[in-house]
Every structure is written in structure tokens, then in C-alpha cells.
Design a protein around this motif. Structure first.
Motif, PDB file in Angstrom:
ATOM      1  N   THR A   8       0.822  -1.201   0.000  1.00  0.00           N
ATOM      2  CA  THR A   8       0.000   0.000   0.000  1.00  0.00           C
ATOM      3  C   THR A   8       0.862   1.261   0.000  1.00  0.00           C
TER       4      THR A   8
ATOM      5  N   GLY B  74      -4.207   3.741  -0.278  1.00  0.00           N
ATOM      6  CA  GLY B  74      -4.760   2.552  -0.905  1.00  0.00           C
ATOM      7  C   GLY B  74      -3.653   1.674  -1.443  1.00  0.00           C
ATOM      8  N   PRO B  75      -3.923   0.910  -2.507  1.00  0.00           N
ATOM      9  CA  PRO B  75      -2.901   0.025  -3.068  1.00  0.00           C
ATOM     10  C   PRO B  75      -1.762   0.820  -3.680  1.00  0.00           C
TER      11      PRO B  75
ATOM     12  N   GLN C 245     -15.386   0.386   5.561  1.00  0.00           N
ATOM     13  CA  GLN C 245     -15.435  -0.189   4.221  1.00  0.00           C
ATOM     14  C   GLN C 245     -16.083   0.769   3.242  1.00  0.00           C
TER      15      GLN C 245
ATOM     16  N   GLU D 174     -15.365  -2.952  -1.570  1.00  0.00           N
ATOM     17  CA  GLU D 174     -14.478  -4.027  -1.122  1.00  0.00           C
ATOM     18  C   GLU D 174     -13.264  -3.504  -0.359  1.00  0.00           C
ATOM     19  N   ALA D 175     -12.953  -2.223  -0.529  1.00  0.00           N
ATOM     20  CA  ALA D 175     -11.791  -1.669   0.160  1.00  0.00           C
ATOM     21  C   ALA D 175     -12.094  -1.552   1.647  1.00  0.00           C
TER      22      ALA D 175
ATOM     23  N   SER E 195      -6.639  -2.852   3.225  1.00  0.00           N
ATOM     24  CA  SER E 195      -6.686  -4.058   2.386  1.00  0.00           C
ATOM     25  C   SER E 195      -7.726  -3.858   1.296  1.00  0.00           C
ATOM     26  N   PRO E 196      -7.418  -4.257   0.057  1.00  0.00           N
ATOM     27  CA  PRO E 196      -8.430  -4.208  -1.003  1.00  0.00           C
ATOM     28  C   PRO E 196      -9.405  -5.369  -0.929  1.00  0.00           C
ATOM     29  N   ASP E 197      -9.193  -6.301   0.018  1.00  0.00           N
ATOM     30  CA  ASP E 197      -9.964  -7.549   0.072  1.00  0.00           C
ATOM     31  C   ASP E 197     -10.938  -7.589   1.252  1.00  0.00           C
TER      32      ASP E 197
END
Length: 685
Positions: free
Chosen positions: A13, A32-33, A202, A205-206, A261-263
Motif C-alpha cells: 500500500t 490505498g494500493p 469499508q 471491497e476496500a 486491504s483491497p480484500d
């Protein structure tokens, strides 16, 4: 003002901060990522404001009252008399190093220098944030948060937090916050049973996560602000309502751990698990031994003969550690006495406590002991000699909670007494394990004659000093953190203990809910969990011994039942489960964990993956489907994170599955009245 930007990068990230061109503050530009910082910021706004200031609308990293007068500030400061309330600072410089950033702001008129601090945690996707406040003149700080975190959301923000009460800790709770303010916290001198100092946000999905490293009073406040963003402030809460800062003094706020986390929540939980493995350091690789604790078998009725009988039974089923809980010391026939006088009861151990421990060790077991170092009984010798050592307010009655008072651990002499007591016990006796408990919050929290003091911070500092001493002076001793269950679970405690106790409630379905929430925020290798005979307190549906073992094996396995009352068949079954646990505990404690379903589903479980091995702890929580009287199929748990093209073999049945089958259809479990839990080990072929 020149546009300045700084980017911190973790394993997966990035977090970009910029100096705002509109005013003297830092703003979040992107989080973010990796690579998310390349492009227009999702937090940029039109800069048109009505009835608020630009600072009130800004996605600021940290702002004081004065510059941000309307929508909530992280810092409220004034001179001692309360005049000139507010801070108007200027940016005075940045220091950037690999993985670290410091941004300084100074108010020369008030006499305050504020440094916003950032640091990445190597090998994780966690960024630490905290603030350093230095005074040139005497100041009064009414609010001293650690940080603010801005999260761009496209609609209502989904908040997930962990809530409950004593015996119902860590309940996963969710709400959608479209507008308004949401706050959780504790004023109990510890994180408390009602809320964990942890929040997930949230946006689709992030998932963004925050956790405050502070075992004292705290708050986390989320505000859905005008303009479509969510701003979260977090920090400690002074007991006195304000903290005085002396000239030249620097106050450092607790660290706020920030994760992304993006998951979703599942991915975010694995970020936290990895972070807590880093906190454990080298001690991560010390096996968490299967313990037996005698509390539920004997309560306060502790004597050498009865404890040795239990120790022999525990050794026979494969336990590796025997822990004597409350009731081992002089004056402790019940919960009305003894605390503070930490000497083994000679009537309970007529041949000597050391000889008793030797007898336990002769069975091949390590030895552990329960202590409550912060507590004192009114009838104890300690209280008679040092009544000034407890929290008290002159002229006011002292309330008893659990028939006890709380020592003022902020006092150096009290810290020295606790350290000396623990050194004496650990030096005189061959003790491998300490369970540190805390069973009452501070009520009449005062220290007469001390003047302006920061009691909450001083107690925290004393508590951490004692834990640090234990680590340094007795590195072989395993330490379990407990506060009437899960009342003091935070990253400062986790970094200085080996395991923590999530709840005093060990009933099977109740405990399943506690552990499900706990594992969202915390790692399996620190989660102490017991098999007991406790009936359901809040969910009384009966569950098998297998269910109790599989559930407890999801973390650090312990047993607390009265083994003397178990049948030979039950003991044999327990020995089998313990042997299986020892075969897979490395995977459970060091592997990637994934929560499968929830306790509200008919089937749920936890999946652990490490080095080509997958362990699935599966549990039946609901009613059966009517089979075999009616047509029905086995329940299935869909696994995650596997290679669809690989094959996985069940070591117990020999059945081979493709990864695609396990991901799409899942593992089958033909539950029945006599089969409500299973532990499946899959080997990647």
C-alpha cells in the motif's frame, strides 16, 4: 505556498500526504494500493465553503481548535487559566527518511510545537501515526488525539466495530454511517469490555482499519462530513479532563496503527494478524503450550493434593503446562481477602510451595501462576501498611469493586513493590507462566496532595514498565494478559505479553461468537481459549466435547474443565484432540487465517494456510437438515485463497479435491446429532 507531497509505502500500500496550499496544515492525498497516488486525489474538493472555514472542510491529517473551529479538532490547547483557547500554527519544516516522516507546526504566540509523526512497519501494510507536543510555556491540553484519518467513501460508510460487555466481548457489530457522528471508547482505565480500540471502515471491497495502542482511557470518533468523506479521530482521554504541559516538556501521544486491504474485512484481518506477529517478535516462534488451568475445577478451594490430582489428569491427556489460578496465597479463601499479600498459603501447601511445583514438574508439565498485581484487599497487610497506595479522593468513601481496591500504579513506589513481588515469586520458585489479571476499574481516581497529575497516563506507564521488566528480567516466563476476560486487549499489551484472554465466558456457542469477532482484529497465536464444562450462558444449546475442542483449537488451546469428573472415554477423546492440535498448531499460529461464515450460519469455521498445508476448523452451529429421514445433502464450507489448478488431499480420508472444487463447492460436512465439529487437514499435492 509551494505544493509539497510525501508518500509512505508499505508492502502493498501507499499513503500520500501533502501540504495544503490553502492553509497551514497537512492533508491526506491518497491511501490505498501501491500506485494509488498517481492521479487526481479522491479527496480534492471545490474549496467553496459556506458557514464553515476551509480547514473545517479539509481532509486534514491533524488540526487544532482555532484553525478548525466547527467540525471537530484533534488538539485543544490553551494557557493554564483557559485564556487564548486555540492554536494558530504555521508549518515549520519536514523531515523525511525511508519509511518515516515528521511534519512540524509551530504556534509562537501560544508556545507550542506540534510534530505529526509517521512510520511504516516493515513487512506489513501498517502505518503508525502519532503526535509530539512540545511546550515553551506552561499549557493546558484539553484534547490531545493521536491522529485523524480521512477516508473517501462513495456513499454511506460501513463501520465495523467490536462491542459487548463482560462475558460477551468482541461481538462484531456493523452500521452504515451516511451523516453524523459515531463514537466508541472507555473511561475505565483500560480498553474495557464494551468496545475494543479498533475500527474498520469499508467503501465497497476496500477496507481501512484503525487500532489505538493504549491500555488506558480512549476514544475513536468517526464523522461523516459534508462533502462526502469520513473522518476518524482517535486518541487517549485524560482522566482529569485536561493535561498540563510544563515548559520544555514533550508529550507523545499513543500510536495509532492504520491498515488497508483491497480484500474487505477478511483481507484486513490478515493485515492485523501479520502485524501482531511482528509485535510478538522472536517470541512468536516459541510454541504456545497446551495449558490446563485449575480455576473452574476448584475455584478458591486450592490445596496441594487436589491440584496435583488435576495436574496428573492434565498430563495424562497431553497438556504441557499446569496453571494454578486464584486462591493459592494467604488469606484467599474467597474474593474478600488476600490481594496484595502474595505469599503461598502454608496451610494449602504444607510441604512447601517449591516442593509442590517440583511435583507438578515431575509430571512433565511446566508450571504457571495467576496474579492480580494492581489489586489490593482492604483487609490485607499491604493495605494496612500503605493505605496511601490506592486511588482515593480525600473526604470521599472508597467503593469496593469485586471486594477490592486498585493500587495507584502510576506511583514509582507502587511499581517497585509490584516488580519486587514478581521478582521474588519468579526467583524463589520455578515458574514458567504468569497470568496477569485485572478485575476492577479505577473509581475514586485521585492522588491526594500530588497536584496536577495525569493519572491515566501514569498508570499506563507503570503497567508497561512492569511488563517490560518481566520481559527483560525473566525472558523465559510466558505472560498472559487478562482483565476480567478481554478488558485490556490492545497493541501495547499484545507487544509485551504472549497471549491474551478474550473472555471469561467459555461456553461453546457463546465463545464461538467472541472468537469470531476477536479474529477480525487479532491473531490466532495470541488468542487463549479453553475447553471447559461451562454450559451456555447466552446460547444454551448443547455442543459436544469435539465442538469445544475444535473451537478452542482455533487459537492457543487450553483446558479448564474438572478432569476428575470426566469419564475414561472423555479423557481418551481429549487426548486425541490434543495430539491432533500439536500436529497443526504451527499452521494455526503462523499461517494465514480466513474466517469462513459467521456463528449465525448453520456452519462456520476458520481456515489456516501455511507451507502447503491447509487446516480447516469446521463447526455446526444450527439445526440439522432432516437427513437421513428426508432427502438432504452435507453442509459445505467454501474455502478461499487456494490455487484452483492444484489438488489437495484430506490426510484423514485420503479424498483428493481440486482447488477449484474447494473454492466453488467447498468441503462437505455431513453433520449429525453426534457429529457437530471437525478438523480437516489438507495437503497440497
Amino acid at each position: 505556498m509551494t505544493d509539497q507531497r510525501w508518500t509512505l509505502r508499505t508492502e502493498h500500500t501507499s499513503y500520500t500526504v501533502r501540504l495544503c496550499p490553502d492553509g497551514p496544515w497537512a492533508e491526506l492525498d491518497a491511501w490505498g494500493p501501491l500506485g494509488v497516488e498517481h492521479g487526481p486525489s479522491a479527496l480534492h474538493r471545490s474549496r467553496r465553503t459556506h458557514f464553515i472555514t476551509p480547514a473545517d472542510a479539509a481532509p486534514a491529517e491533524y488540526l487544532p481548535y482555532g484553525l478548525r473551529p466547527f467540525t471537530g479538532a484533534e488538539l485543544v490547547a490553551s494557557r493554564p487559566g483557559g485564556e487564548d483557547r486555540g492554536v494558530w500554527w504555521e508549518f515549520t519544516g519536514a523531515e523525511e527518511q525511508p519509511g518515516a516522516l515528521r511534519l512540524a507546526f509551530t504556534d509562537e504566540l501560544l508556545g507550542l510545537r506540534t510534530v505529526l509523526c509517521y512510520a511504516t512497519v516493515p513487512g506489513t501494510d501498517v502505518i503508525h501515526r502519532w503526535t509530539e507536543l512540545t511546550a515553551t510555556g506552561e499549557l493546558r491540553l484539553e484534547r490531545l488525539d493521536s491522529a485523524a484519518v480521512n477516508i473517501p467513501v462513495t456513499g454511506a460508510a460501513r463501520l465495523t466495530y467490536l462491542s459487548g460487555q463482560w462475558s460477551q466481548e468482541f461481538g462484531r457489530t456493523q452500521l452504515d454511517l451516511a451523516r453524523g457522528t459515531f463514537t466508541i471508547g472507555s473511561l475505565q482505565g483500560a480498553p474495557g469490555h464494551a468496545y475494543a480500540p479498533w475500527l474498520a471502515v469499508q467503501d465497497g471491497e476496500a477496507a481501512y482499519g484503525l487500532a489505538l495502542e493504549w491500555p488506558g482511557n480512549w476514544h475513536i470518533t468517526a464523522e461523516a462530513e459534508p462533502g462526502g468523506s469520513l473522518r476518524v479521530r482517535a486518541g487517549r482521554v485524560p482522566h482529569e479532563g485536561a493535561v498540563r504541559l510544563a515548559p520544555g516538556e514533550t508529550l507523545t501521544t499513543p500510536r495509532l496503527a492504520c491498515a488497508f486491504s483491497p480484500d474487505g474485512l477478511d483481507g484486513l484481518s490478515r493485515v492485523w494478524h501479520g502485524y501482531e506477529r511482528v509485535l510478538s517478535g522472536e517470541r512468536l516462534h516459541r510454541p504456545r503450550k497446551v495449558l490446563y488451568n485449575s480455576w473452574e475445577a476448584t475455584g478458591f478451594d486450592v490445596d496441594a493434593a487436589g491440584q496435583l490430582e488435576l495436574a496428573k489428569a492434565a498430563a495424562d491427556i497431553g497438556a504441557e503446562l499446569f496453571v494454578v489460578d486464584d486462591g493459592w496465597f494467604t488469606g484467599r479463601a474467597d474474593d474478600t481477602g488476600g490481594l496484595g499479600d502474595w505469599y503461598p498459603d502454608p496451610a494449602a501447601f504444607p510441604d512447601g510451595f517449591g516442593q509442590f511445583i517440583d511435583a507438578v514438574k515431575a509430571l512433565g508439565l511446566d508450571f504457571g501462576l495467576w496474579v492480580e498485581p494492581e489489586a489490593v484487599s482492604p483487609g490485607s497487610r499491604l493495605y494496612a501498611e500503605h493505605p496511601e497506595w490506592v486511588y482515593r479522593v480525600d473526604g470521599r468513601p472508597s467503593r469496593l469493586v469485586r471486594n477490592q481496591l486498585l493500587l495507584d500504579l502510576g506511583r514509582t513506589d507502587v511499581q517497585d513493590f509490584v516488580i519486587g513481588t514478581l521478582d521474588r515469586l519468579l526467583g524463589a520458585y520455578d515458574i514458567d507462566y504468569l497470568k496477569w489479571d485485572m478485575n476492577r476499574p479505577p473509581t475514586e481516581r485521585g492522588r491526594p496532595g500530588a497536584g496536577p497529575v495525569d493519572l491515566d497516563a501514569e498508570h499506563v506507564a507503570g503497567y508497561l514498565r512492569v511488563l517490560d521488566h518481566l520481559r527483560a528480567a525473566h525472558p523465559h516466563v510466558t505472560v498472559e494478559g487478562c482483565a476480567g476476560g478481554g478488558g485490556r486487549v490492545d497493541h501495547a499489551t499484545i507487544a509485551r505479553t504472549d497471549v491474551v484472554w478474550p473472555s471469561d465466558n467459555t461456553a461453546p456457542l457463546d465463545r464461538l461468537s467472541v472468537q469470531h469477532g476477536f479474529l477480525h482484529a487479532h491473531a490466532p497465536h495470541i488468542m487463549s481459549s479453553w475447553v471447559t464444562d461451562a454450559p451456555g450462558v447466552f446460547d444454551p444449546r448443547p455442543r459436544s466435547l469435539a465442538f469445544r475442542f475444535v473451537n478452542a483449537m482455533c487459537g492457543v488451546l487450553g483446558v479448564g474443565a474438572d478432569l476428575r469428573a470426566w469419564t475414561a472415554q472423555q479423557r481418551a477423546e481429549a487426548a486425541g484432540w490434543i495430539a491432533r492440535y500439536k500436529e497443526v498448531r504451527e499452521v494455526i499460529h503462523h499461517g494465514e487465517a480466513r474466517l469462513l461464515g459467521t456463528p449465525q450460519d448453520p456452519s462456520c469455521g476458520v481456515q489456516y494456510d501455511l507451507g502447503g498445508r491447509t487446516v480447516v476448523a469446521a463447526l455446526s452451529t444450527g439445526r440439522l437438515d432432516g437427513a437421513p429421514l428426508l432427502p438432504g445433502r452435507p453442509d459445505r464450507l467454501r474455502l478461499r485463497g487456494l490455487d484452483p489448478a492444484a489438488r489437495y488431499r484430506d490426510t484423514a480420508t485420503g479424498t483428493s479435491y481440486s482447488g477449484a472444487h474447494l473454492l466453488h463447492h467447498g468441503l462437505p460436512f455431513p453433520w449429525s446429532a453426534g457429529h457437530d465439529a471437525d478438523l480437516v487437514v489438507l495437503i497440497r499435492e
